[in-house]
Write an enzyme that holds these catalytic residues in place. Structure first.
Site, PDB file in Angstrom:
ATOM      1  N   SER A  64      23.794  12.236 -26.501  1.00 35.95           N
ATOM      2  CA  SER A  64      23.496  11.374 -25.341  1.00 35.95           C
ATOM      3  C   SER A  64      24.694  11.272 -24.401  1.00 35.95           C
ATOM      4  O   SER A  64      24.667  10.519 -23.436  1.00 35.95           O
ATOM      5  CB  SER A  64      23.096   9.980 -25.826  1.00 35.95           C
ATOM      6  OG  SER A  64      24.098   9.456 -26.675  1.00 35.95           O
ATOM      7  N   THR A  93      -4.970  -8.978   8.584  1.00 34.87           N
ATOM      8  CA  THR A  93      -5.531  -8.968   7.228  1.00 34.87           C
ATOM      9  C   THR A  93      -6.434  -7.737   7.196  1.00 34.87           C
ATOM     10  O   THR A  93      -7.068  -7.404   8.216  1.00 34.87           O
ATOM     11  CB  THR A  93      -6.344 -10.233   6.893  1.00 34.87           C
ATOM     12  OG1 THR A  93      -7.471 -10.292   7.753  1.00 34.87           O
ATOM     13  CG2 THR A  93      -5.523 -11.510   7.057  1.00 34.87           C
ATOM     14  N   HIS A  94      -6.473  -7.059   6.096  1.00 33.88           N
ATOM     15  CA  HIS A  94      -7.228  -5.790   5.981  1.00 33.88           C
ATOM     16  C   HIS A  94      -6.760  -4.777   7.030  1.00 33.88           C
ATOM     17  O   HIS A  94      -7.535  -3.918   7.441  1.00 33.88           O
ATOM     18  CB  HIS A  94      -8.743  -6.013   6.146  1.00 33.88           C
ATOM     19  CG  HIS A  94      -9.272  -7.148   5.340  1.00 33.88           C
ATOM     20  ND1 HIS A  94      -9.787  -6.998   4.077  1.00 33.88           N
ATOM     21  CD2 HIS A  94      -9.350  -8.479   5.621  1.00 33.88           C
ATOM     22  CE1 HIS A  94     -10.176  -8.180   3.616  1.00 33.88           C
ATOM     23  NE2 HIS A  94      -9.910  -9.097   4.529  1.00 33.88           N
ATOM     24  N   SER A 145      11.595  16.988  13.518  1.00 34.40           N
ATOM     25  CA  SER A 145      10.811  17.999  12.828  1.00 34.40           C
ATOM     26  C   SER A 145      11.388  19.372  13.152  1.00 34.40           C
ATOM     27  O   SER A 145      11.986  19.571  14.204  1.00 34.40           O
ATOM     28  CB  SER A 145       9.362  17.898  13.320  1.00 34.40           C
ATOM     29  OG  SER A 145       8.719  19.149  13.244  1.00 34.40           O
ATOM     30  N   LYS A 171       8.907  15.011  17.690  1.00 31.60           N
ATOM     31  CA  LYS A 171       8.786  14.111  16.542  1.00 31.60           C
ATOM     32  C   LYS A 171      10.030  13.263  16.264  1.00 31.60           C
ATOM     33  O   LYS A 171      11.146  13.709  16.405  1.00 31.60           O
ATOM     34  CB  LYS A 171       8.469  14.917  15.268  1.00 31.60           C
ATOM     35  CG  LYS A 171       7.065  15.473  15.203  1.00 31.60           C
ATOM     36  CD  LYS A 171       5.974  14.429  15.160  1.00 31.60           C
ATOM     37  CE  LYS A 171       5.795  13.751  13.836  1.00 31.60           C
ATOM     38  NZ  LYS A 171       5.303  14.599  12.769  1.00 31.60           N
ATOM     39  N   ASN A 178      10.591  10.953  12.970  1.00 29.14           N
ATOM     40  CA  ASN A 178       9.940  10.524  11.733  1.00 29.14           C
ATOM     41  C   ASN A 178      10.750   9.465  10.992  1.00 29.14           C
ATOM     42  O   ASN A 178      11.976   9.498  10.997  1.00 29.14           O
ATOM     43  CB  ASN A 178       9.738  11.724  10.797  1.00 29.14           C
ATOM     44  CG  ASN A 178       8.813  12.768  11.401  1.00 29.14           C
ATOM     45  OD1 ASN A 178       7.901  12.422  12.169  1.00 29.14           O
ATOM     46  ND2 ASN A 178       9.035  14.020  11.075  1.00 29.14           N
ATOM     47  N   GLU A 238      10.194   6.282   4.446  1.00 30.50           N
ATOM     48  CA  GLU A 238       9.253   6.983   3.563  1.00 30.50           C
ATOM     49  C   GLU A 238       9.884   7.283   2.210  1.00 30.50           C
ATOM     50  O   GLU A 238       9.237   7.175   1.166  1.00 30.50           O
ATOM     51  CB  GLU A 238       8.788   8.298   4.219  1.00 30.50           C
ATOM     52  CG  GLU A 238       7.867   8.068   5.397  1.00 30.50           C
ATOM     53  CD  GLU A 238       7.565   9.350   6.173  1.00 30.50           C
ATOM     54  OE1 GLU A 238       7.770  10.440   5.634  1.00 30.50           O
ATOM     55  OE2 GLU A 238       7.139   9.230   7.331  1.00 30.50           O
ATOM     56  N   LYS A 283      18.628   4.490 -21.835  1.00 32.65           N
ATOM     57  CA  LYS A 283      19.686   4.459 -20.835  1.00 32.65           C
ATOM     58  C   LYS A 283      19.370   5.220 -19.548  1.00 32.65           C
ATOM     59  O   LYS A 283      19.559   4.698 -18.453  1.00 32.65           O
ATOM     60  CB  LYS A 283      20.988   4.992 -21.454  1.00 32.65           C
ATOM     61  CG  LYS A 283      21.631   3.966 -22.381  1.00 32.65           C
ATOM     62  CD  LYS A 283      22.766   4.518 -23.181  1.00 32.65           C
ATOM     63  CE  LYS A 283      22.343   5.212 -24.453  1.00 32.65           C
ATOM     64  NZ  LYS A 283      21.598   4.414 -25.428  1.00 32.65           N
TER      65      LYS A 283
HETATM   66  N1  ARG Z   1      23.611   7.443 -28.885  1.00 35.16           N
HETATM   67  C1  ARG Z   1      22.941   6.414 -29.612  1.00 35.16           C
HETATM   68  C2  ARG Z   1      22.018   5.646 -28.666  1.00 35.16           C
HETATM   69  O1  ARG Z   1      22.197   5.758 -27.518  1.00 35.16           O
HETATM   70  C3  ARG Z   1      23.929   5.503 -30.211  1.00 35.16           C
HETATM   71  C4  ARG Z   1      23.446   4.772 -31.409  1.00 35.16           C
HETATM   72  C5  ARG Z   1      23.339   5.666 -32.553  1.00 35.16           C
HETATM   73  N2  ARG Z   1      22.914   4.983 -33.726  1.00 35.16           N
HETATM   74  C6  ARG Z   1      22.358   5.633 -34.771  1.00 35.16           C
HETATM   75  N3  ARG Z   1      21.991   4.904 -35.764  1.00 35.16           N
HETATM   76  N4  ARG Z   1      22.168   6.913 -34.743  1.00 35.16           N
HETATM   77  O2  ARG Z   1      21.151   4.944 -29.077  1.00 35.16           O
END
Ligand code: ARG
Length: 460
Positions: free
Chosen positions: A23, A155-156, A277, A283, A285, A290, A325
């Site tokens: 991660s 409204t609408h 554009s 144009k 825009n 958006e 995350k």
């Molecule tokens: N990289 C893990 C996470 O984001 C950290 C926690 C890892 N814990 C475990 N028991 N493997 O959740």
């Protein structure tokens, strides 16, 4: 790559699997929080005598150096590591040896990651809060200029009743106040210390969680260690707050897009906030509006993702939760970017008062006031409503507005009509007479502006 948990295993992780499992590409954003959390943990370990003061001071200076080196760019993150917690711990051990191996005493990555995420999101909430506050203060300044600028309210998406541009803008101020209050509330529930929960069951070491809470500035301490490592409500809640902010921005953007179209021409976007554009030279825009509207889908998606990740998980920690995350970091980044461009885009619009006034003249938006006129002269409202409907139909057929239909024609519908009618249904009167609390009149809107200004003054 040797993993933290290498002892139990006979063989190393396949490199493709290691990459899949890792991660660090997204949790490296929490490196500072990880180190700050470890500093607090280490000093608690020292103060409670769980580790020696000497080891504690080695850990503290080692971690502080790592932080400095990361900030100065001297130390690069090793993206082959499993996660940011592993990276920091391995780096510490590399630098200070055996003392570094004591840092993880009475701690698990389960409570560590929950801590890091809470520390990170507390900062993120504060930053978004300030941005919504800024938008709200700019919005009020803009509204102040248009308290007598009459436009049709819809409204609408059909012209409905006259209002003012300021009244319309101030509707959004109420939404942003609620957004701010939601963020404040979400902060309260994020401001809870999970550290000390360890894997999920707590620890046999004589830790002092209050001390850690104090050092890290947490208002509360999670009172159940199993919940503390399993809970991601705070991530869901923030994603939900961010989704609602985006919903508000998106509706506002939709109106900005409509208002700046040739069909409406109520506003013109500043050249700095519109695009052209590649083929159509005429144009202009509203791409920025958006895009904000479009990015709303992405933020909603992040909310759905985390809700779905969490829905079937047994207690306590499961690796699925590593998915928490990216979605919330992406939402924070997206909402922050949207707020950054939205406020100046809104404040630089050119308002076409004439187009608004003209639109207000067409569409019979003072029909309610004709009915109210008859009602005030003694006719029951339902009858007045019906007669007014017939008058509108007559005007459409004969190409009149309610303001230029001759009094004789009015009288043919009801003898209660007299020449004071025209004053009563004048657009200005319609707006100004609506002076109930929260309504369209200048005095009502000024009251609303005062409420928002007072709210802003009380904000920290
Ligand atoms: N990289 C893990 C996470 O984001 C950290 C926690 C890892 N814990 C475990 N028991 N493997 O959740």
């Amino acid at each position: 790559m040797t993993m933290l948990w290498a002892g139990r295993f006979a063989k190393e992780l396949d490199s493709i699997v290691a990459d899949f499992n890792s991660s660090i590409k997204f949790d490296s954003r929490m490196i500072e929080q990880d180190i700050i959390g470890s500093l607090a943990h280490a000093s608690m370990l020292g103060e409670t005598g769980i580790i020696s003061m000497l080891d504690q001071s080695k850990i503290t200076s080692g971690l502080s150096d790592i932080l400095l080196d990361i900030k100065s760019g001297k130390l690069a993150i090793d993206y082959t590591q499993e996660d940011i917690h592993t990276f920091v711990e391995n780096e510490l051990i590399k630098r200070i040896g055996d003392a570094g191996k004591k840092l993880h005493t009475a701690r698990s990555r389960n409570d560590q990651v929950a801590l890091d995420l809470r520390l990170t999101l507390k900062q993120d909430i504060k930053a978004i809060y300030q941005k919504v506050k800024y938008l709200l203060s700019e919005l009020v300044e803009l509204a102040k200029e248009y308290t007598t600028t009459i436009m049709p309210g819809y409204t609408h998406l059909q012209r409905a009743q006259p209002t003012t541009f300021a009244h319309h803008l101030m509707a959004y101020s109420s939404m942003f106040i609620r957004d701010i209050e939601r963020l404040k509330d979400c902060y309260k529930r994020t401001d809870v210390l999970p550290l000390g929960s360890c894997a999920f069951a707590g620890t046999t070491y004589p830790i002092d969680r209050s001390l850690v809470a104090q050092k890290l500035n947490f208002e509360q301490i999670a009172f159940n260690s199993m919940d503390a490592v399993s809970d991601r409500d705070f991530v869901i809640e923030l994603n939900s707050c961010l989704s609602i902010i985006m919903m508000h921005l998106s509706r506002f953007c939709e109106e900005i897009i409509l208002w700046s179209s040739w069909e409406f021409k109520f506003i013109e976007l500043d050249d700095g906030y519109a695009t052209g554009s590649s083929i159509m030279p005429q144009k202009k825009n509203a791409d920025i509006a958006e895009l904000v509207r479009g990015k709303t889908g992405r933020v909603y998606g992040n909310l759905m993702a985390i809700l779905t990740v969490m829905k079937g998980l047994p207690l306590a920690y499961n690796k699925d939760m590593q998915e928490d995350k990216e979605c919330v970091f992406d939402s924070v980044k997206t909402v922050s970017a949207c707020l950054t461009v939205f406020a100046p885009m809104l404040c630089s619009i050119k308002v076409n008062k004439e187009a608004m006034a003209k639109a207000a003249e067409r569409g019979f938006i003072n029909a309610t006031d004709v009915a109210d006129y008859l009602t005030k002269k003694g006719m029951p409202f339902r009858d007045a409503y019906k007669i007014t409907g017939q008058i509108v139909a007559y005007c459409i057929e004969k190409n009149y507005t309610l303001n230029n239909l001759p009094i004789e024609s009015y009288k043919s519908f009801s003898q209660l009509f007299a020449s004071d009618l025209y004053e009563a249904i004048d657009m200005k009167t319609c707006v100004e007479k609506r002076n109930s609390f929260g309504a369209t009149s200048k005095s009502s809107v000024l009251e609303q502006i005062k409420i928002v200004k007072d709210f802003l003054d009380k904000m920290v």
